[in-house]
Design a protein around this motif. Structure first.
Motif, short mmCIF file in Angstrom:
data_model
loop_
_atom_site.label_atom_id
_atom_site.label_comp_id
_atom_site.label_asym_id
_atom_site.label_seq_id
_atom_site.Cartn_x
_atom_site.Cartn_y
_atom_site.Cartn_z
N UNK A 1 -29.13 -2.07 -1.96
CA UNK A 1 -30.56 -1.89 -1.69
C UNK A 1 -30.85 -0.51 -1.10
N UNK A 2 -29.92 -0.02 -0.31
CA UNK A 2 -30.10 1.30 0.30
C UNK A 2 -30.08 2.39 -0.75
N UNK A 3 -29.18 2.28 -1.70
CA UNK A 3 -29.06 3.31 -2.74
C UNK A 3 -30.19 3.23 -3.74
N UNK A 4 -30.62 2.01 -4.06
CA UNK A 4 -31.67 1.81 -5.07
C UNK A 4 -32.68 0.82 -4.53
N UNK A 5 -33.65 1.29 -3.74
CA UNK A 5 -34.65 0.36 -3.19
C UNK A 5 -35.46 -0.29 -4.29
N UNK A 6 -35.70 -1.57 -4.13
CA UNK A 6 -36.45 -2.30 -5.16
C UNK A 6 -37.94 -2.01 -5.03
N UNK A 7 -38.68 -2.07 -6.15
CA UNK A 7 -40.13 -1.84 -6.09
C UNK A 7 -40.84 -2.85 -5.20
N UNK A 8 -40.35 -4.10 -5.19
CA UNK A 8 -41.01 -5.12 -4.37
C UNK A 8 -40.85 -4.82 -2.88
N UNK A 9 -39.68 -4.30 -2.47
CA UNK A 9 -39.48 -3.95 -1.07
C UNK A 9 -40.36 -2.75 -0.70
N UNK A 10 -40.45 -1.78 -1.60
CA UNK A 10 -41.32 -0.62 -1.35
C UNK A 10 -42.78 -1.05 -1.23
N UNK A 11 -43.18 -2.02 -2.06
CA UNK A 11 -44.55 -2.52 -1.99
C UNK A 11 -44.80 -3.24 -0.68
N UNK A 12 -43.79 -3.98 -0.17
CA UNK A 12 -43.93 -4.69 1.10
C UNK A 12 -44.10 -3.70 2.25
N UNK A 13 -43.42 -2.56 2.17
CA UNK A 13 -43.54 -1.55 3.22
C UNK A 13 -44.97 -1.00 3.25
N UNK A 14 -45.58 -0.86 2.09
CA UNK A 14 -46.94 -0.32 2.02
C UNK A 14 -48.00 -1.36 2.35
N UNK A 15 -47.65 -2.65 2.27
CA UNK A 15 -48.61 -3.74 2.50
C UNK A 15 -48.44 -4.26 3.92
N UNK A 16 -49.44 -4.05 4.76
CA UNK A 16 -49.32 -4.50 6.14
C UNK A 16 -49.54 -6.00 6.30
N UNK A 17 -49.79 -6.70 5.20
CA UNK A 17 -49.96 -8.16 5.27
C UNK A 17 -48.68 -8.92 4.95
N UNK A 18 -47.68 -8.24 4.41
CA UNK A 18 -46.46 -8.94 3.99
C UNK A 18 -45.37 -8.77 5.05
N UNK A 19 -44.61 -9.84 5.26
CA UNK A 19 -43.53 -9.83 6.24
C UNK A 19 -42.32 -9.12 5.66
N UNK A 20 -41.87 -8.07 6.34
CA UNK A 20 -40.69 -7.35 5.86
C UNK A 20 -39.43 -8.19 5.98
N UNK A 21 -39.33 -9.00 7.02
CA UNK A 21 -38.12 -9.82 7.18
C UNK A 21 -38.01 -10.82 6.05
N UNK A 22 -39.11 -11.45 5.66
CA UNK A 22 -39.07 -12.38 4.54
C UNK A 22 -38.69 -11.67 3.25
N UNK A 23 -39.30 -10.52 3.02
CA UNK A 23 -39.00 -9.77 1.79
C UNK A 23 -37.55 -9.32 1.77
N UNK B 1 -30.67 -13.55 11.72
CA UNK B 1 -31.27 -13.03 12.95
C UNK B 1 -31.42 -11.51 12.88
N UNK B 2 -30.36 -10.85 12.41
CA UNK B 2 -30.40 -9.39 12.32
C UNK B 2 -31.52 -8.93 11.40
N UNK B 3 -31.65 -9.60 10.24
CA UNK B 3 -32.71 -9.22 9.31
C UNK B 3 -34.07 -9.50 9.91
N UNK B 4 -34.22 -10.66 10.58
CA UNK B 4 -35.50 -10.99 11.19
C UNK B 4 -35.89 -9.96 12.25
N UNK B 5 -34.95 -9.63 13.13
CA UNK B 5 -35.28 -8.69 14.21
C UNK B 5 -35.64 -7.32 13.67
#
Length: 784
Positions: free
Chosen positions: A348-370, A397-401
């Motif tokens: 994921x670090x080398x090739x970020x997915x479009x859905x994760x990038x979209x979650x970063x731009x969307x302040x309504x979506x939970x990053x931990x869930x994504x 836990x690590x991902x959630x935090x």
């Protein structure tokens, strides 16, 4: 008591012998040390020139200038310190700040290179003060005592770091040096003089003790800090040899010697609440009945966070992730191993997915869930059967935090557009850090969080509106790109990148400080201009009121004369000769108007006021024949009035257009204020607190949409008592009175800055705890 010993209860007279002893013991050796250092700097500049690229000629010119004026430089250094010392002996210790600012006169603004030079010597002084703080506090007392019980401090001690900085500044002041060369020389002085000055201070302090000067005050260097425990040194050595921090997320825990590193404010508050509510700390070796929170950090803190995450997970609609991201993992599903987790995150670090990038731009979506969905979805690429795997609870836990930490960071900081995208790219690397070293959550000096703090500071409110901001964003992008590309499982890269970026950020801060000082200077000039204009308008109005004046005379007062006295007020103030003479000129002309209106015949009009009139017309650019024509028009007008021949009155000739400087433009999206303090509704206690704020205080300004912009108090007007606030770029965005700001407090639009020393990580973690508490029913009561 020996004759030279002083009784602290009785103030002595000035002791000339001891003052001479101090002068001879300090000033000549310091001057010699400065001379020896300057003698080497031409070689240093030559070496710098070889690797200076396009600036090579500037350093070569600086080298030649330094050789040519070396003796003058040393003489100016000695002379400045000598002048400061003589002022002390006269009983009037000088202010270093006033000495440094004494070159600013009139309407001229300090040049940017001059401001940078002043900042550099202030930094030189702060380094010396930091290194010698204890001995200087003793020397301030002892030196003040022998000078006649004077109160000395950092600003008024003539041999203190502040005055040494002023001497360094003045030593190079007359040299024709490029700004970057001058800054290099000041930095070299900081490096070379600091050790010599520290030794001189210690020797002088001990010498005064031997002479019996306040012997009750201790002398000698501070005790050295205790050496690290052998086991800690061994652990650090082993970690360094491995190229990584010891202790993975699932590994053991050891508290470091520096307890403050493991005690961020959010952790202390959280552990206190947790103990008060749960009473469950005894299982970790703490006595819950003692009524005191256990030391935050270690396994206890992470276990408490784990329990809070578990409690809130159901309320957040966020249950354990099963196969392919399907909620509710089955009992026969195995957790992804530590190695599998790191491998998936590296993908994921080398090739970020479009859905994760979209979650970063969307302040309504939970990053931990994504993030959790992305991890399980990408596990397929490792050949893992998605139907038989789930997340390990500690990995979850690590991902959630980390996910919630970045949610808070991106939502509550001023990060929009490109800055938000750049900070968002750090999410996956920081999940990996959390898996490798859970100390990141509680260790303030952890390189990963230090890097995040620095990058967040650089990005916050930065929309690339200036060249400096664009350069800073480009550096942020470079650092993040290197981190994403090079970070595998070796945390040493965070330290390398953090040190590199801090150096760059420090240069940017210096430029911001120059901008801040420029904003204060501009505001000071504008207030002086406003005051001068108001006074000039009053003087004109008081002379025109209830008077029927000829048109030429009225125009003279409203135009050239008003402009002339405004400039006189700006340059010299009300006590200046120019202003006083201008008032006499106007009153004299009005007396002649009165005489003309009484039809006195044969008077040589304006004969006594010719020099003053020429001076007034010269101030608007009217000279020679043009000035004679204007004076002639006034003369003929008075003659026409005396002869009762209004048709013979002459207007002034066309005058040059003149304009005083206009008010400086306010930064876009200025803070909205309501004027008229007599009608404002505010708490006088709030206004008094605001009036007493020290320079450098940060406040949070909140707009109508709830967005927060921090503002730094940079300057308080001695004229109007208004406060000047600048943003993080050092640009003015609010100038307001204490009463106007108190109204904003009452409206909920102003508060003390919530950041803790600019630590974005700690503030975000506090937000995470508050969000978790808010959705965990059993914890909600602990917020109040």
């Amino acid at each position: 008591m020996s004759p030279t010993q002083q009784d602290p209860l009785h103030h002595p007279a000035r002791d000339a012998r001891l003052l001479a002893l101090v002068r001879d013991a300090f000033l000549p050796p310091l001057g010699d040390a400065f001379a020896a250092s300057v003698a080497r700097y031409d070689d240093v500049l030559f070496d710098r020139a070889e690797r200076a690229g396009g600036s090579q000629l500037l350093f070569l010119d600086g080298m030649r200038e330094l050789r040519r004026r070396r003796e003058e430089i040393v003489a100016r250094f000695r002379a400045r310190l000598g002048q400061a010392w003589e002022a002390l002996e006269a009983g009037e210790p000088p202010s270093a700040e006033a000495s440094l600012a004494s070159q600013s006169t009139g309407l001229s603004l300090v040049a940017e290179h001059e401001l940078e030079s002043r900042l550099a010597v202030r930094n030189l002084a702060s380094v010396m003060l930091r290194d010698c703080k204890a001995v200087l506090s003793r020397l301030d007392r002892r030196l003040g005592w022998i000078a006649g019980a004077l109160q000395l401090d950092a600003d008024r001690n003539p041999i203190g770091p502040e005055h040494i900085g002023v001497a360094v500044h003045e030593a190079f002041a007359t040299c024709d040096l490029a700004p970057e060369v001058r800054l290099v020389l000041i930095k070299l002085c900081e490096r070379d003089l600091a050790p010599a000055v520290a030794k001189l201070y210690e020797g002088l302090d001990q010498r005064l003790v031997r002479e019996g000067v306040l012997p009750g005050a201790p002398a000698g260097p501070r005790p050295a800090p205790a050496a690290p425990r052998p086991e800690r040194m061994a652990e650090n050595a082993a970690a360094a040899a491995a190229g990584s921090y010891a202790g993975g997320y699932g590994g053991g825990w050891e508290e470091p010697a520096g307890g403050e590193d493991y005690s961020p404010a959010w952790a202390a508050r959280f552990m206190q609440r947790w103990q008060d509510t749960r009473g469950a700390m005894q299982q970790h070796g703490f006595d819950g009945s003692a009524g005191e929170a256990p030391p935050p950090g270690g396994a206890a803190l992470l276990d408490a966070l784990h329990q809070l995450l578990q409690q809130s997970r159901g309320a957040r609609g966020d249950v354990a992730q099963g196969a392919g991201g399907v909620p509710g993992g089955q009992a026969d599903q195995r957790p992804l191993s530590h190695r599998e987790m790191l491998s998936v995150l590296s993908l994921l670090q080398a090739t970020p997915s479009p859905t994760l990038s979209a979650a970063i731009s969307d302040d309504q979506e939970s990053l931990s869930q994504r993030l959790k969905s992305e991890v399980l979805a990408n596990a397929r690429q490792l050949g893992v059967d998605p139907s038989s795997t789930r997340l390990d609870p500690k990995d979850e836990d690590a991902i959630d935090l980390v996910g919630m930490l970045f949610d808070v960071l991106l939502d509550e900081r001023d990060l929009e557009g490109r800055p938000r995208e750049l900070i968002g790219r750090l999410v996956v690397p920081f999940v990996k850090v959390a898996l490798l070293d859970r100390r990141m959550f509680v260790q303030k000096t952890h390189p990963a969080r230090r890097l995040l703090n620095a990058l967040a500071e650089a990005c916050e409110g930065n929309q690339g509106e200036s060249a400096a901001e664009r350069s800073l964003l480009a550096k942020v992008e470079e650092i993040i790109e290197r981190l994403v590309t090079e970070f595998n499982e070796n945390l040493a890269i965070f330290m390398t990148l953090e040190e590199e970026f801090r150096d760059f950020l420090e240069q940017h801060r210096r430029r911001v400080e120059v901008t801040e000082r420029r904003a204060a200077e501009i505001q000071r000039g504008q207030e002086r201009l406003e005051m001068a204009r108001r006074r000039a308008e009053f003087e004109v109005a008081s002379r025109l009121e209830d008077r029927a004046l000829p048109q030429a005379v009225a125009e003279f007062l409203r135009n050239p004369w008003q402009h002339h006295i405004t400039l006189a007020l700006l340059r010299e103030g009300e006590v200046g000769d120019t202003f006083t003479e201008a008032l006499e000129l106007a009153d004299g002309i009005l007396e002649e108007v009165d005489e003309a209106q009484r039809h006195i015949v044969g008077k040589p009009w304006l004969q006594n006021w010719q020099p003053g009139l020429r001076q007034v017309f010269a101030s608007i650019g009217l000279h020679g024949d043009a000035a004679d024509a204007a004076i002639g028009a006034l003369h003929d007008t008075l003659q026409a009035v005396a002869d009762a021949r209004p048709e013979l009155e002459k207007p002034l000739p066309e005058l040059p257009e003149v304009a005083l400087p206009q008010a400086a433009p306010v930064e876009r999206n200025p803070v909205e204020l309501v004027a008229g303090t007599d009608t404002l509704d505010f708490d006088h206690a709030d206004a008094e607190r605001i009036r007493g704020l020290p320079i450098g205080t940060w406040l949070d300004f909140i707009d109508k949409d709830g967005r927060v912009q921090p503002g730094k108090l940079t300057w308080v007007s001695p004229i109007s008592s208004r406060l000047l606030f600048v943003n993080r770029r050092g640009v003015r965005f609010c100038v307001a009175s204490p009463e106007e700001l108190a109204v904003m407090v009452r409206m909920g639009r102003l508060r003390m800055h919530v950041a803790d020393d600019g630590d974005a990580f700690d503030n975000a973690m506090q937000g995470v705890i508050e969000r978790l508490d808010a959705v965990a029913p059993q914890q909600s009561a602990t917020l109040h």
